[in-house]
Design an enzyme around this catalytic site. Structure first.
Site, PDB file in Angstrom:
ATOM      1  N   ARG A 244      -5.705  -6.282  -2.376  1.00  0.00           N
ATOM      2  CA  ARG A 244      -5.460  -6.202  -3.810  1.00  0.00           C
ATOM      3  C   ARG A 244      -5.442  -4.749  -4.238  1.00  0.00           C
ATOM      4  O   ARG A 244      -6.186  -3.920  -3.695  1.00  0.00           O
ATOM      5  CB  ARG A 244      -6.590  -6.885  -4.596  1.00  0.00           C
ATOM      6  CG  ARG A 244      -6.457  -8.383  -4.745  1.00  0.00           C
ATOM      7  CD  ARG A 244      -5.322  -8.776  -5.694  1.00  0.00           C
ATOM      8  NE  ARG A 244      -5.177 -10.217  -5.789  1.00  0.00           N
ATOM      9  CZ  ARG A 244      -4.454 -10.982  -4.963  1.00  0.00           C
ATOM     10  NH1 ARG A 244      -3.785 -10.441  -3.955  1.00  0.00           N
ATOM     11  NH2 ARG A 244      -4.375 -12.287  -5.143  1.00  0.00           N
ATOM     12  N   GLU A 273      -0.182  -2.873 -10.637  1.00  0.00           N
ATOM     13  CA  GLU A 273       1.169  -3.287 -10.244  1.00  0.00           C
ATOM     14  C   GLU A 273       1.763  -4.234 -11.295  1.00  0.00           C
ATOM     15  O   GLU A 273       1.008  -4.929 -11.974  1.00  0.00           O
ATOM     16  CB  GLU A 273       1.146  -3.959  -8.855  1.00  0.00           C
ATOM     17  CG  GLU A 273       0.320  -5.226  -8.778  1.00  0.00           C
ATOM     18  CD  GLU A 273       0.261  -5.809  -7.375  1.00  0.00           C
ATOM     19  OE1 GLU A 273      -0.205  -5.128  -6.450  1.00  0.00           O
ATOM     20  OE2 GLU A 273       0.661  -6.980  -7.222  1.00  0.00           O
ATOM     21  N   HIS A 291       4.224  -6.200  -2.981  1.00  0.00           N
ATOM     22  CA  HIS A 291       3.341  -7.382  -2.915  1.00  0.00           C
ATOM     23  C   HIS A 291       4.078  -8.587  -2.303  1.00  0.00           C
ATOM     24  O   HIS A 291       4.223  -9.631  -2.945  1.00  0.00           O
ATOM     25  CB  HIS A 291       2.802  -7.729  -4.314  1.00  0.00           C
ATOM     26  CG  HIS A 291       1.546  -8.556  -4.264  1.00  0.00           C
ATOM     27  ND1 HIS A 291       0.550  -8.480  -5.215  1.00  0.00           N
ATOM     28  CD2 HIS A 291       1.131  -9.488  -3.371  1.00  0.00           C
ATOM     29  CE1 HIS A 291      -0.416  -9.339  -4.920  1.00  0.00           C
ATOM     30  NE2 HIS A 291      -0.081  -9.952  -3.798  1.00  0.00           N
TER      31      HIS A 291
HETATM   32  C1  8YV Z   1       0.624 -14.284  -3.838  1.00  0.00           C
HETATM   33  C2  8YV Z   1      -1.370 -13.086  -2.878  1.00  0.00           C
HETATM   34  O1  8YV Z   1       1.943 -14.479  -3.527  1.00  0.00           O
HETATM   35  O2  8YV Z   1      -2.155 -15.172  -2.159  1.00  0.00           O
HETATM   36  C3  8YV Z   1      -2.434 -14.087  -2.671  1.00  0.00           C
HETATM   37  O3  8YV Z   1      -3.597 -13.807  -3.010  1.00  0.00           O
HETATM   38  O4  8YV Z   1      -1.638 -11.969  -3.167  1.00  0.00           O
HETATM   39  C4  8YV Z   1       0.049 -13.486  -2.699  1.00  0.00           C
HETATM   40  O5  8YV Z   1       0.145 -14.252  -1.536  1.00  0.00           O
HETATM   41  C5  8YV Z   1       0.571 -13.607  -5.184  1.00  0.00           C
HETATM   42  O6  8YV Z   1      -0.745 -13.355  -5.543  1.00  0.00           O
HETATM   43  C6  8YV Z   1       1.221 -14.458  -6.268  1.00  0.00           C
HETATM   44  O7  8YV Z   1       0.385 -15.455  -6.727  1.00  0.00           O
END
Ligand code: 8YV
Length: 337
Positions: A244, A273, A291
């Site tokens: 993150r 972001e 991402h």
């Molecule tokens: C998601 C991610 O696509 O799963 C997670 O925590 O960071 C990604 O796989 C994104 O967060 C959209 O919800």
């Protein structure tokens, strides 16, 4: 004949596979968002009015205010494994079930984390930009020399499912030595097959040739990698973040890269972001992706299906497969309403 009970209403807050929305329509009155506008807090709060459930992504913040304004809400199903966009204590206090999508994205995300780490180590993005700019006029022995991945020391901060999957790739596929730091140590049976050695954070920072961040974001992990931590790393080391934004102090990282205090970095996530710190955009020795670590068609579909499974089960008396706060179910509050 008595009138049929009204079907629960749900909000699908972002655009998602039409087949998944269609499936939700078999069970619920669905308000969806096919144009994929991102709702601010006020609009999200308003659109949740009258909804029993929400299908969300990382962009929707479900906090105490949103919950207080929507006491009818019973379940929030995140299409993500991370759930720092949810205030879990507030959900639990209100008896709102929160769910996420673990496991289905583990291997896909690990593939991407490993690819990013390799790209940083072997300077793939930097050298590609050089070529595209037309600057490749002759070959030289020291052109874009990087550092080896095979046989190097892989450091993992956050040894959950994805961290372990990256470690497996490193140990079994590339002969890497694996060191890790985590809130809790793995069981010996989990460490042994990959020869993983548990170390404290300072040792991890000092010994890793390639450090990969795979820990959840929280107040405790905010800026877990800042100037002081970067200063402990080897000048030849790389840093990869597929966890993150906010875990890394992006300004401090850009300075360390610019001054070559570490060799390179690879980032799929950023503080604030989709904005990216301008200093990161200005340094050549960083690979930047938007991402997309879980972005394969199959995995995104599996994530959407799992979020839908959770929503359907929670609102039709079934057992949601991946609850974050299952105590809401066991205490019966979800069912009681
Ligand atoms: C998601 C991610 O696509 O799963 C997670 O925590 O960071 C990604 O796989 C994104 O967060 C959209 O919800």
């Amino acid at each position: 004949m008595p009138a049929a009970a009204p079907r629960p209403a749900v909000l699908v807050a972002r655009a998602v596979f039409p087949e998944v929305v269609q499936r939700l329509r078999h069970h619920f009155e669905v308000e969806d968002n096919p144009r994929d506008r991102i709702f601010g807090k006020a609009e999200l709060t308003t659109r949740l009015a009258g909804k029993a459930g929400a299908f969300t992504m990382g962009s929707e913040r479900i906090d105490a205010d949103v919950l207080a304004a929507n006491p009818q809400l019973r379940v929030v199903a995140n299409m993500a494994v991370g759930y720092n966009n949810f205030d879990i204590p507030a959900c639990t206090a209100r008896g709102v079930l929160a769910t996420n999508t673990p496991d289905v994205l583990t291997e896909t995300t690990a593939d991407f984390g490993f690819a990013l780490m390799m790209a940083a180590a072997r300077r793939m993005a930097e050298s590609e930009h050089f070529l595209r700019r037309g600057e490749w006029t002759r070959w030289a022995f020291d052109m874009f020399t990087g550092s080896d991945v095979h046989g190097a020391t892989l450091g993992i901060l956050g040894m959950g499912r994805i961290g372990q999957a990256i470690a497996r790739r490193g140990a079994l596929g590339f002969g890497m030595k694996v060191i890790y730091h985590n809130r809790s140590r793995l069981a010996p049976a989990q460490e042994a097959p990959i020869g993983a050695r548990y170390v404290d954070k300072a040792t991890l920072l000092g010994e890793a040739d390639h450090l990969v961040l795979v820990l959840p974001y929280s107040a405790e992990s905010h800026h877990a990698i800042g100037a002081a931590e970067l200063a402990r790393m080897k000048p030849t080391a790389t840093l990869t973040n597929v966890a993150r934004g906010g875990i890394v102090d992006d300004a401090a990282l850009a300075a360390a890269l610019r001054e070559r205090r570490i060799a390179a970095a690879a980032l799929d996530v950023f503080e604030g972001e989709p904005k990216v710190h301008p200093d990161l955009l200005a340094v050549p020795n960083v690979v930047l992706t938007p991402h997309i670590a879980s972005a394969t068609v199959a995995t995104r579909r599996a994530m959407a299906d799992l979020a839908a499974d959770n929503l359907v089960a929670a609102l039709t008396g079934g057992q949601p497969p991946t609850p974050i706060n299952p105590e809401v179910l066991t205490e019966g509050r979800l069912r009681a309403r």
